[in-house]
Design an enzyme around this catalytic site. Structure first.
Site, short mmCIF file in Angstrom:
data_model
loop_
_atom_site.label_atom_id
_atom_site.label_comp_id
_atom_site.label_asym_id
_atom_site.label_seq_id
_atom_site.Cartn_x
_atom_site.Cartn_y
_atom_site.Cartn_z
N SER A 212 10.71 50.85 71.55
CA SER A 212 10.27 49.51 71.13
C SER A 212 8.91 49.22 71.73
CB SER A 212 11.27 48.43 71.57
OG SER A 212 11.33 48.33 72.97
N CYS A 213 8.12 48.42 71.01
CA CYS A 213 6.82 47.99 71.49
C CYS A 213 6.65 46.52 71.12
CB CYS A 213 5.69 48.83 70.88
SG CYS A 213 5.52 48.65 69.09
#
Length: 697
Positions: A212-213
């Site tokens: 995830s970012c």
């Protein structure tokens, strides 16, 4: 429709001079998107620059992915540039010659997001990148990219001359002139991107991962495919849950249960991390999975064989460590809680400030009474209102509209402490921590413990929910644990601790803090202003800066003179660093690189808007000269603001909410003098260095 496609030929630039630095390239590509009618140019540039300031977007292999989600975007778009002269976007293996600018529309839906996700996953395919490097027309590039994101939407790209050449002789390395032939990027042959297979899982050796970012578009899916492809090369299947924007395909619980280990490659909190609690775990930043997936896979397999093996520490910023202890986890959770709290503060506080502008400052007390008992057809006079028989200086439409805005703002501000507590707990325990965190925050408000109580209840609720989530339980009970049992027990325990033991002492501490703020006068107030200035200018949006901001915004709900003065000092000193760097780079441009000169132009608006992060590029390039100079200017501004008794009733907005200041003249003097001191200090420090930056004409 052609204009609804993710990329069109007008958004492609091949071997054109777009500038000598990344800021110029970003602005030029953003202008292309705006010229096509797909976005508003200034808003898109501002959002792209704000995203760029958070972390670099350069990737291994000579590519860069500047991106953002923005309300300025009308149609989700991709602009592409192949640069004849590569430009540095911060990648460790050198500058980039292939630039993919992703402009996602805020709130447009999931269709374009899915297309962008497909493209991000393809960027780990070296053959695809080589095809783009050999393409000879904008139409060909647009067709190649559209065939990736929407197969069948164009003529088959393999029919083009460049594609035929690549298919017949696939290059062993990417032809990026900026990447040395012996670099880590060039050593491994390209791995085909295929749909995940589970046939090897039955042999008892596979991993699960979460990526995830912050934006949830590019890095999330590049990291996912990087792990999947490297796992195939090593014979260790990796099944990834990409927690990006839009729908998340959850990994099956049975698949997680049988895994040999787990990898968390993330820059935002992992959702429901308790699902992986029984597995050997590697916890790193998202770029670690893109840069060196093999190291992560081997490390987690080593932990499976020997749980005492130290976890990997990625070559990333400090927050992207391997094994994260409770102290570090609490720090990250508190920062996340503050970040989630800020929208409540900004919306509520600015609504209250606008209400004061219309209805006067004395509208605060009767705002609810006026909002609920009057209307546009039955406007209020000047009072009296309520049991306190409150009189106001204004009446009629202005008083009514002001009361509505203040009432809305007060409602938003009432969520400040529960949101802080709830999202701290969420950062520590995931979804099971939300209910006890929010309930704990509400209890804290009721007891008078304020934001200090919210910090405590958030941490308590998160730790309790996290510990309970890791307990072994029968399979028939496991499904109820995260949604019912863990929230119930953690809320009960946290509530009892607050009501029986901690609530009153924390309320006393909060009361003492309020009394101290209200009693500030003379030299003690000036000293406090100096401390606030030093904190706000030390890390420019980091934990120390956020701590001062949290105290300032939380104090607004107390509506005291001391709290308003504290907020004014926070706001004014936070404006100093970007304005000072803008002034210095304007007056003495030869002391700064071309990129810094461009950053200085943008810093004017960022500083006036109270966005301290506008000075980060300067501080990152020259911290020993910039940071002390900014702290000196901030200390001067804080001292003058306190000495003049400047107050501020708005939590954000900088110079654009001057109407919310008391003693506007004093606020402007404090800001101007502090900016002048900081600019003079940093200019003098840079003039004293042995080799000043030389800017070529």
């Amino acid at each position: 429709m052609e204009n609804e496609k993710l990329i069109i030929p007008q958004l492609v630039s091949l071997d054109e001079p777009l500038g000598i630095d990344k800021d110029s390239v970003i602005k030029t590509l953003a202008a292309k998107i705006a010229t096509s009618g797909r976005a508003e140019q200034n808003g898109l540039i501002n959002d792209l620059m704000a995203r760029e300031a958070k972390s670099v977007t350069g990737m291994p292999g000579g590519i860069a992915i500047p991106h953002c989600r923005s309300q300025a975007v009308k149609v989700g778009s991709l602009a592409f540039a192949r640069l004849a002269q590569p430009v540095d976007f911060g990648a460790k293996d050198g500058p980039a010659d292939l630039i993919f600018m992703i402009a996602a529309a805020e709130g447009q839906g999931q269709a374009h997001l899915k297309l962008l996700q497909k493209l991000a996953r393809k960027l780990v395919d070296k053959n695809f990148l080589a095809t783009l490097r050999s393409a000879d027309s904008a139409d060909q590039v647009a067709d190649l990219i559209m065939e990736v994101v929407e197969p069948g939407s164009t003529a088959t790209p393999q029919s083009t001359p460049a594609a035929k050449q690549v298919a017949a002789n696939p290059p062993a390395v990417p032809t990026n002139p900026a990447v040395p032939a012996n670099s880590a990027v060039s050593k491994a042959p390209a791995a085909p991107v295929k749909k995940e297979e589970k046939t090897g899982d039955k042999q008892g050796k596979y991993l699960v991962a979460v990526t995830s970012c912050p934006t949830g578009i590019a890095h999330t899916y590049m990291a996912a495919d990087s792990l999947i492809n490297k796992g195939k090369e090593l014979g260790i299947p990796v099944h990834v849950e990409a927690q990006g924007s839009g729908h998340i395909d959850r990994l099956d619980s049975a698949l997680i249960a049988g895994a040999s280990g787990a990898i968390f490659a993330h820059d935002v909190s992992v959702q429901e991390p308790e699902r992986f609690a029984h597995l050997p775990l590697i916890d790193v930043g998202v770029k670690a999975a893109i840069n060196d997936p093999e190291k992560l896979i081997r490390e987690v397999m080593a932990k499976k064989k020997d749980p005492n093996v130290a976890a990997v520490v990625a070559a990333e910023p400090p927050e992207k460590e391997g094994t994260v202890g409770w102290g570090r986890r609490i720090q990250k959770a508190v920062m996340a809680g503050v970040s989630y709290m800020i929208p409540f503060v900004a919306a509520g506080g600015l609504l209250i400030a606008l209400g004061f502008l219309l209805g006067g400052y004395d509208v605060a007390a009767p705002a609810q009474d006026i909002s609920l008992n009057f209307s546009l057809w039955h406007l209020p006079d000047s009072g009296p209102f309520g049991e306190g028989k409150i009189l106001t200086n204004r009446s009629g439409l202005l008083l009514y509209l002001g009361a509505l805005l203040v009432f809305l703002g007060q409602t938003g501000m009432s969520f400040l402490v529960p949101a802080l507590s709830g999202y701290i707990a969420f950062g520590l325990a995931g979804r099971p921590g939300i209910a006890p965190g929010f309930i704990g925050g509400a209890i804290s408000v009721t007891l008078g413990a304020g934001f200090i109580g919210g910090l405590v209840t958030g941490i308590l609720a998160g730790i309790l929910a996290n510990v309970l989530s890791t307990l072994k339980c029968p399979r028939w009970l496991a499904g109820l644990m995260p949604v019912a049992i863990v929230p119930l027990i953690s809320t009960l325990l946290m509530g009892l601790l607050m009501l029986l033991l901690l609530g009153r002492p924390l309320a006393g501490l909060m009361s003492g803090l309020q009394n101290w703020l209200n009693s500030m006068a003379g030299t003690s107030a000036i000293l406090l202003g100096i401390v606030i200035g030093l904190m706000m200018c030390f890390d420019l949006g980091g934990p120390v800066n956020k701590a001062a901001y949290l105290v300032g915004t939380a104090g607004l709900s107390q509506a005291t003179d001391g709290s308003y003065q504290f907020m004014a000092a926070v706001m004014l000193t936070g404006m100093v660093p970007p304005l000072a760097m803008a002034l210095s780079s304007t007056l003495r441009p030869k002391l700064y690189s071309p990129a810094e000169q461009q950053n200085g132009k943008a810093a004017w608006l960022l500083g006036l808007s109270f966005i301290s992060e506008g000075a980060i590029p300067f501080a990152a390039a020259d911290p020993l000269r910039v940071i002390p100079s900014m702290m000196a200017g901030g200390a001067v501004t804080g001292a003058i603001a306190m000495a003049f008794g400047v107050g501020c009733r708005a939590p954000h907005g900088g110079i654009f909410v001057l109407f919310a200041y008391s003693n506007i003249f004093g606020a402007l003097i404090a800001l101007v003098v502090g900016v002048a001191v900081a600019a003079a200090a940093v200019t003098f420090a840079k003039m004293r260095r042995k080799k000043p930056a030389v800017v070529k004409a």
